[in-house]
Design a protein around this motif. Structure first.
Motif, mmCIF file in Angstrom:
data_model
loop_
_atom_site.group_PDB
_atom_site.id
_atom_site.type_symbol
_atom_site.label_atom_id
_atom_site.label_comp_id
_atom_site.label_asym_id
_atom_site.label_seq_id
_atom_site.Cartn_x
_atom_site.Cartn_y
_atom_site.Cartn_z
ATOM 1 N N ILE A 247 0.846 -1.197 0.000
ATOM 2 C CA ILE A 247 0.000 0.000 0.000
ATOM 3 C C ILE A 247 0.879 1.243 0.000
ATOM 4 N N GLU A 248 1.983 1.185 0.745
ATOM 5 C CA GLU A 248 2.913 2.309 0.766
ATOM 6 C C GLU A 248 3.556 2.513 -0.615
ATOM 7 N N HIS A 251 1.052 4.036 -2.866
ATOM 8 C CA HIS A 251 0.878 5.439 -2.476
ATOM 9 C C HIS A 251 1.991 6.300 -3.064
ATOM 10 N N GLN A 252 3.223 5.801 -2.996
ATOM 11 C CA GLN A 252 4.359 6.551 -3.548
ATOM 12 C C GLN A 252 4.265 6.667 -5.069
ATOM 13 N N THR A 254 1.466 6.470 -7.033
ATOM 14 C CA THR A 254 0.254 7.094 -7.580
ATOM 15 C C THR A 254 -0.192 8.353 -6.851
ATOM 16 N N GLU A 256 -2.197 8.274 -4.449
ATOM 17 C CA GLU A 256 -3.523 7.973 -3.901
ATOM 18 C C GLU A 256 -3.427 7.844 -2.375
ATOM 19 N N HIS A 257 -4.504 8.252 -1.682
ATOM 20 C CA HIS A 257 -4.510 8.174 -0.218
ATOM 21 C C HIS A 257 -4.423 6.720 0.243
ATOM 22 N N LYS A 258 -3.689 6.514 1.326
ATOM 23 C CA LYS A 258 -3.510 5.150 1.839
ATOM 24 C C LYS A 258 -4.844 4.552 2.285
ATOM 25 N N LEU A 261 -6.457 3.182 -0.732
ATOM 26 C CA LEU A 261 -5.740 1.983 -1.191
ATOM 27 C C LEU A 261 -6.048 0.785 -0.297
#
Length: 460
Positions: A247-248, A251-252, A254, A256-258, A261
């Protein structure tokens, strides 16, 4: 133990694989497409590449402005130490000439004394010491010796090269996001396998406890089940950690908020992508081709430095009073500039640019060879991944049948609890292996599309 419940759990383990195996994804998951779109918008490398392409476009416009007229307004005030005048002898000569002309005009003999009553005009200064000027200049290149034309072509090919590099970078970013997304799907699929195994161990635990109460089993059997549950809990913790890390990563990649995700529920599906038998030219190759052309036109631009240039020059003075006797009020003319020798600079620069184009050609030929090899490798890996998925599916079926047989033997006191746990572990491993085979299959499929230059149409 309820035999129907046991069969249901086993069936669940198998269905996890069967559903994935039979599903065919001709297109990417919409959530994945959305992540790729956000990743492309977020990419700093793409932003930098786009800015470089914009600069190349501005270079084209700069080259075109060579043919636009340049108009300059000038203004100045100058004070000399004294007025600029003719020397004394010349002034006396002019004054004597003036007297002769006046005598001739009034009919006096030229050797008669000049009448003092007739005023004489002062000899004007060549330049007054106070000089105020206001003017406009026109400079207009009519022919640049093809230098501007070749500069425009070079900048245009450079822009094309940068655009293709941007497309290639998009594919690389998409591959990273697809891989991270599929890894997250693998984690969730593995978690389902763990949950199914956990449910079975829980039922097995209840069965053993009841058997101990009836004197049909010993406490050590329960300890072995508890150990298996602890080992399964360790795997579950490992997969939860992997989920957090993935997920991290997403996040890096895209932005997008974690939290969003974490709500994703990606599924591993066996991709059956129908790719063209023909191979599309990769963007990397197109970028090198355009770069080669840009260098060639740059070489021509340097060579054209020796071609004569034609320009128009114009000038107009707004203040006539402060002009010297030798200064024109306006002028216009056409001139030719022809530099026949510049110390070999243009020739050497042209050779340097030509060598640069040869370098790009060598890079392109090398890239084409590597891509041809990567296509063969990707095709073989894709075929192997399909076969590995079939084998993994057979292993799941075998592990399931083996477990059912040993479980029945255990209930009839023909097998030990160790045999049951070992059979369950084998079934669990077979299901994990099946999930990994689907992951490898998706990797091989996307890598094949990328190698053949067809990935962009897959995620667009």
């Amino acid at each position: 133990m309820n035999t129907n419940i046991s069969k249901t759990i086993i069936l669940t383990l198998a269905i996890i694989g069967i559903n994935i195996y039979t599903a065919k994804a001709q297109q990417l998951d919409p959530a994945l497409k959305d992540l790729i779109s956000k990743g492309l918008d977020k990419s700093h490398s793409l932003t930098i590449n786009n800015l470089d392409a914009e600069q190349a476009k501005i270079d084209q416009n700069l080259a075109k402005t060579v043919f636009l007229p340049k108009i300059t307004f000038n203004g100045s005030f100058t004070r000399l130490n004294d007025d600029l005048t003719l020397d004394g002898d010349t002034q006396n000569l002019l004054m004597g000439t003036q007297k002769l002309l006046i005598k001739e005009a009034i009919g006096m003999p030229f050797n008669s004394p000049f009448p003092e009553s007739i005023p004489l005009s002062e000899i004007p200064n060549l330049q007054d010491k106070n000089i105020l000027k206001s003017s406009v200049d026109l400079d207009w290149v009519l022919f640049s010796g093809l230098e501007a034309h070749n500069a425009i072509k070079a900048s245009k090919h450079k822009e094309t090269s940068l655009n293709y590099l941007g497309y290639a970078e998009k594919d690389k970013i998409a591959l990273k996001i697809i891989e991270a997304y599929d890894k997250l799907a693998l984690v969730y699929a593995s978690k389902e396998v763990i949950n199914a195994t956990k449910a079975y161990l829980s039922e097995q635990e209840r069965y053993v406890k009841k058997a101990i109460e009836n004197g049909l089993a010993i406490p050590i059997s329960l300890k072995k089940i508890e150990l298996a549950q602890q080992q399964l809990a360790s795997k579950e913790l490992e997969f939860n950690h992997n989920r957090i890390l993935l997920i991290e990563v997403l996040h890096q990649l895209t932005g997008e908020h974690k939290e969003a995700l974490a709500l994703l529920n990606p599924k591993l599906q066996s991709i059956t992508v129908i790719s063209n038998t023909a191979t599309d030219k990769r963007n990397e190759i197109k970028a090198l081709e355009a770069a080669e052309q840009a260098a060639l036109y740059k070489s021509k631009m340097e060579k054209s430095h020796f071609i004569p240039k034609v320009a128009l020059k114009g000038h107009y003075e707004f203040i006539e009073e402060d002009l010297s006797l030798l200064d024109p009020k306006w002028f216009i003319g056409v001139g030719i500039k022809w530099q026949v020798f510049d110390g070999m600079q243009s020739k050497l620069k042209s050779q340097k640019s030509k060598l640069e184009s040869q370098k790009y050609r060598a890079q392109r030929e090398e890239a084409e060879e590597l891509i041809a090899m990567s296509i063969i490798k990707a095709q073989l890996e894709y075929e192997s991944s399909l076969q590995n998925s079939v084998i993994a599916q057979k292993e799941v079926e075998l592990a399931t049948a083996t477990y059912e047989m040993i479980n029945k033997q255990y209930k009839n006191n023909l097998a030990s609890i160790n045999d049951v746990i070992e059979a369950l572990t084998d079934l669990e491993k077979a299901n994990f292996k099946l999930q990994e085979s689907y992951f490898d299959q998706r990797r091989a499929s996307t890598n094949r599309l990328h190698a053949k230059g067809q990935l962009t149409s897959f995620y667009k």
